[in-house]
Design an enzyme around this catalytic site. Sequence first.
Site, PDB file in Angstrom:
ATOM      1  N   LYS A  26       0.833  -1.206   0.000  1.00 19.57           N
ATOM      2  CA  LYS A  26       0.000   0.000   0.000  1.00 19.57           C
ATOM      3  C   LYS A  26       0.864   1.251   0.000  1.00 19.57           C
ATOM      4  O   LYS A  26       0.654   2.163  -0.802  1.00 19.57           O
ATOM      5  CB  LYS A  26      -0.920  -0.028   1.224  1.00 19.57           C
ATOM      6  CG  LYS A  26      -2.088   0.909   1.145  1.00 19.57           C
ATOM      7  CD  LYS A  26      -2.956   0.798   2.399  1.00 19.57           C
ATOM      8  CE  LYS A  26      -3.776  -0.488   2.410  1.00 19.57           C
ATOM      9  NZ  LYS A  26      -4.357  -0.766   3.730  1.00 19.57           N
ATOM     10  N   MET A 107      -5.855  -6.676   8.519  1.00 14.33           N
ATOM     11  CA  MET A 107      -5.457  -5.614   9.433  1.00 14.33           C
ATOM     12  C   MET A 107      -6.474  -4.496   9.302  1.00 14.33           C
ATOM     13  O   MET A 107      -6.889  -4.171   8.204  1.00 14.33           O
ATOM     14  CB  MET A 107      -4.103  -5.055   9.027  1.00 14.33           C
ATOM     15  CG  MET A 107      -3.095  -6.124   8.780  1.00 14.33           C
ATOM     16  SD  MET A 107      -2.155  -6.358  10.258  1.00 14.33           S
ATOM     17  CE  MET A 107      -0.947  -7.495   9.647  1.00 14.33           C
ATOM     18  N   ARG A 574       1.196 -47.747 -14.855  1.00 15.14           N
ATOM     19  CA  ARG A 574       1.399 -48.684 -13.749  1.00 15.14           C
ATOM     20  C   ARG A 574       0.619 -49.958 -14.026  1.00 15.14           C
ATOM     21  O   ARG A 574      -0.596 -49.991 -13.865  1.00 15.14           O
ATOM     22  CB  ARG A 574       0.922 -48.052 -12.439  1.00 15.14           C
ATOM     23  CG  ARG A 574       1.841 -46.953 -11.948  1.00 15.14           C
ATOM     24  CD  ARG A 574       1.187 -46.105 -10.894  1.00 15.14           C
ATOM     25  NE  ARG A 574       0.220 -45.207 -11.501  1.00 15.14           N
ATOM     26  CZ  ARG A 574      -0.001 -43.966 -11.105  1.00 15.14           C
ATOM     27  NH1 ARG A 574       0.636 -43.474 -10.093  1.00 15.14           N
ATOM     28  NH2 ARG A 574      -0.890 -43.225 -11.724  1.00 15.14           N
TER      29      ARG A 574
HETATM   30  P1  ADP Z   1      -7.627  -2.269   3.563  1.00 11.14           P
HETATM   31  O1  ADP Z   1      -6.203  -2.630   3.599  1.00 11.14           O
HETATM   32  O2  ADP Z   1      -8.484  -3.146   4.390  1.00 11.14           O
HETATM   33  O3  ADP Z   1      -8.136  -2.081   2.168  1.00 11.14           O
HETATM   34  P2  ADP Z   1      -7.353   0.576   3.770  1.00 11.14           P
HETATM   35  O4  ADP Z   1      -6.190   1.058   4.530  1.00 11.14           O
HETATM   36  O5  ADP Z   1      -7.251   0.614   2.307  1.00 11.14           O
HETATM   37  O6  ADP Z   1      -7.738  -0.865   4.294  1.00 11.14           O
HETATM   38  O7  ADP Z   1      -8.574   1.430   4.244  1.00 11.14           O
HETATM   39  C1  ADP Z   1      -9.880   1.069   3.927  1.00 11.14           C
HETATM   40  C2  ADP Z   1     -10.619   2.245   3.374  1.00 11.14           C
HETATM   41  O8  ADP Z   1     -10.567   3.330   4.256  1.00 11.14           O
HETATM   42  C3  ADP Z   1     -10.065   2.800   2.085  1.00 11.14           C
HETATM   43  O9  ADP Z   1     -10.520   2.097   0.981  1.00 11.14           O
HETATM   44  C4  ADP Z   1     -10.627   4.187   2.077  1.00 11.14           C
HETATM   45  O10 ADP Z   1     -11.934   4.175   1.574  1.00 11.14           O
HETATM   46  C5  ADP Z   1     -10.638   4.540   3.533  1.00 11.14           C
HETATM   47  N1  ADP Z   1      -9.506   5.401   3.847  1.00 11.14           N
HETATM   48  C6  ADP Z   1      -8.280   5.060   4.252  1.00 11.14           C
HETATM   49  N2  ADP Z   1      -7.507   6.133   4.416  1.00 11.14           N
HETATM   50  C7  ADP Z   1      -8.277   7.192   4.102  1.00 11.14           C
HETATM   51  C8  ADP Z   1      -8.046   8.606   4.071  1.00 11.14           C
HETATM   52  N3  ADP Z   1      -6.873   9.133   4.383  1.00 11.14           N
HETATM   53  N4  ADP Z   1      -9.073   9.377   3.706  1.00 11.14           N
HETATM   54  C9  ADP Z   1     -10.265   8.845   3.374  1.00 11.14           C
HETATM   55  N5  ADP Z   1     -10.539   7.562   3.395  1.00 11.14           N
HETATM   56  C10 ADP Z   1      -9.547   6.726   3.755  1.00 11.14           C
HETATM   57 MG    MG Z   2      -7.786  -0.774   0.895  1.00  9.72          MG
HETATM   58 MG    MG Z   3     -10.272  -3.691   4.889  1.00  9.78          MG
END
Ligand code: ADP
Ligand code: MG
Ligand code: MG
Length: 887
Positions: A26, A107, A574
């Site tokens: 990520k 996570m 076989r």
């Molecule tokens: P996962 O690994 O389960 O996909 P993420 O870290 O991608 O989890 O977070 C899940 C969701 O949370 C993202 O798809 C997004 O929609 C939202 N999200 C995460 N960070 C932000 C942020 N900084 N601003 C807005 N939404 C966020």
């Molecule tokens: Mg995600």
């Molecule tokens: Mg998730």
Amino acid sequence: MAKWVFAFGGGSAEGGAGDRNLLGGKGANLAEMCSLGLPVPPGFTITTELCTHYYANDRTYPEELEAEVDRALAKVGEVTGRRFGDPDNLLLVSVRSGARASMPGMMDTVLNLGLNDETVEALARDSGDRRFAYDSYRRFIQMYCDVVMGLDHENFEEILEDGKAGLGYEFDTDLSAEDWSRIVDLYKAKVLEELDTPFPQDPREQLWGAIGAVFSSWMNHRAITYRRLHNIPESWGTAVNVQAMVFGNMGDDSATGVAFTRNPSTGEKKLYGEFLVNAQGEDVVAGIRTPQSLTEEARVAAGSDKPSLQKVLPDAFADFVRIADTLEGHYRDMQDLEFTIERGKLWMLQTRAGKRTAKAALKIAVEMAEEGLITREEAVARIDPASLDQLLHPTIDPEASRDVIGIGLPASPGAATGEIVFSSDEAEELKAHGRKVILVRVETSPEDIHGMHAAEGILTTRGGMTSHAAVVARGMGKPCVSGTGSLRVDYKKQTMQALGRTFNKGDVITIDGANGQVLAGAVAMLQPELSGDFASIMEWADAIRQMKVRTNAETPADARMARSFGAEGIGLCRTEHMFFDDDRIVAVREMILADTEEGRRAALAKLLPMQRSDFVELFEIMAGMPVTIRLLDPPLHEFLPKGEEEIAEVAAAMGVPADTLRQRTESLHELNPMLGHRGCRLAISYPEIAEMQARAIFEAAVEAGQRTGRPAEPEIMVPLVGVIEEFEFVKARIDQVAKAVMEESGVEIAYLCGTMIELPRAALRAGDIAASAAFFSFGTNDLTQTAFGISRDDAALFLEAYRQKGIIEQDPFVTLDIDGVGELVRIGVERGRQARPDIKLGICGEHGGDPASIGFCAELGLDYVSCSPFRVPIARLAAAQAAVAKG
Ligand code: ADP
Ligand code: MG
Ligand code: MG
């Protein structure tokens, strides 16, 4: 000194896509997107190395970390013009985990971090939207408590559901600012009541709490299970991403969604995804409301009356289409995207290579190669050979009558039949007893992974195409029907209601992942079609690979199936498997139990024509291709009559008293048959057996050659040779028979006589043996048994404990133990080639169909691998990938 924190944002980044190991998938991709100039909220990544440090040091951080984080936070502040914890200039962040390999749902992410009783008012002021501010706050309390403080989200869901019910509301969006503010008070009271401590108000305390929770979650039960199932090493660790928040829940011009640049089920080249207006984070995936389509075309196809993103937010949509295209072109692969639109402005929050079904993987690889985006080698290298299994599985016969009891979403293709179970533990238990089950759940969560693995298919009543059940099932290649809203599942009563009918646990149903249908009972299935993209990839693979792929087959049906899967001959036939037929077994028993050569020859004379006709058919099916036939190999006890009835039957056929035969049977009893009177030892005690088999083979070769016009190429294989003298003794008999048959028929037969290398001594003495053996086939099943001194049939009892205790990583009977057994193979190859440079080399154990083991065979330069018919396509692809890897 190590650098623990990498910043991204404002059009540049300290890392990039190449830093996946350090920044996690990520983090690396967020950095890459920033550098590409895409709209990504700024943030920073704390490295996976820190995770390793954390666990190596009793769950503590290095001293300098705090200062690094502060510097990075300040930088985020600069880019956004805000300051973390400053109510006058509020900066809120998300804290997101991200390991090297994507671990979906393993996570948890915390959003809206930095909110407290004071800053929520600031957010309300800034945004001019109190409702939004309190909605964000209540989400934050719930997520933070769940992830960081260990207070289950159900506690909060209950409060919310009660609150809505009390007010007569259906949707979360019906609640006003005041409603949310009251809910927030109730949430905070709940925290105090359950945890005896108030919800933390200090943003810095919140931040470090969340960071610690992400690192700790690397060792939670779910993550450990996922790693075990996917062979992800614990040492990799996770990274933590801290990122400025953007808000999809700021009203009707805001939204959040997920998308794939191509259809992950079919591979079709069309943007594919879902979104929700006025929503945040994982609302779409959690299925709180039914998500909407991205494009008008998809909306029409789905027959939905909810407007598409294209319609509601056309500018943001156009930006998104452009960015999706850029990212696919940049990564040269189908991408899985997460985005949020805040008051009309698009923000990208994630990109990664999208998970896809085997069918989609083929289509995407073939089309990208044809588009010129990737090479054919890359296309071939991108397909997971094991995933081809999914395509070789049956689908429902279109002619079959269907008793449809529900229709859900076609979340993962393939059809499956099984007994209904309602819990994952039960699925696992029944599977262990050899039963086939369909796991039926309202929805699945990461706790259900083991049940999903055990089930033939998964059926849920809630959730969309991107729900947990759908995503995980596609990854596993299991059929899945999700969101079948008309079904009612009652876990307590263990029943499922469908259109007024009640189905109980144990009732058989069928799901069709191709169209989302749920059917009562078992339904006729069809064999898969192996044309189109599958054929293209196979053709490309065949052009690349150097090793041949043969099949292990003894029946005409298997041989034909293997040919249709592309087998280039038989690597192992076989012969003992041909002896179990009802009309033969008595003659086989006579042969074994006769105590004179004469008696044995009489029984063998009965078997000769049957053996001959078996081989004629195999030679005809494999016309012009090599067929390796192994002489009788198994411990004789497998053929001995069991019980009085069978003894009487054989006694009658032989014309001897049952008592005599019983005594003879007892005298043949062995303490350790696997290491007893078997393999070439039989041919040495009873050469007439080998002679009969050789005669059957040669006569069949003559006959088949005449019929097909293409000379058969028999390769006669002597099993379980340990010393060269054994081989030479048997070979002399075979050569004699060959000479006789050629004289009798006047037909020249091009045959080879070789041996299995399946005992450590044979591998070590391969030099001697190769002096007279024309080929070696490595019998890695027996070689593994004898190298380890482990009986395969008894190994299950303790190998699982070995795996759990980390003594061995993989079952050596599934994946070749390259260090040990592989070393013996390597020695056999080297010494064999030294003595006979043109020696033909192959492998015919189970490992011949295992991609990792095939890679090793290619490294050694074997001429062919041989495997069961269904694994032939897998082996063809794996052999090509091995060739690509070799360069
Ligand atoms: P996962 O690994 O389960 O996909 P993420 O870290 O991608 O989890 O977070 C899940 C969701 O949370 C993202 O798809 C997004 O929609 C939202 N999200 C995460 N960070 C932000 C942020 N900084 N601003 C807005 N939404 C966020
Ligand atoms: Mg995600
Ligand atoms: Mg998730």
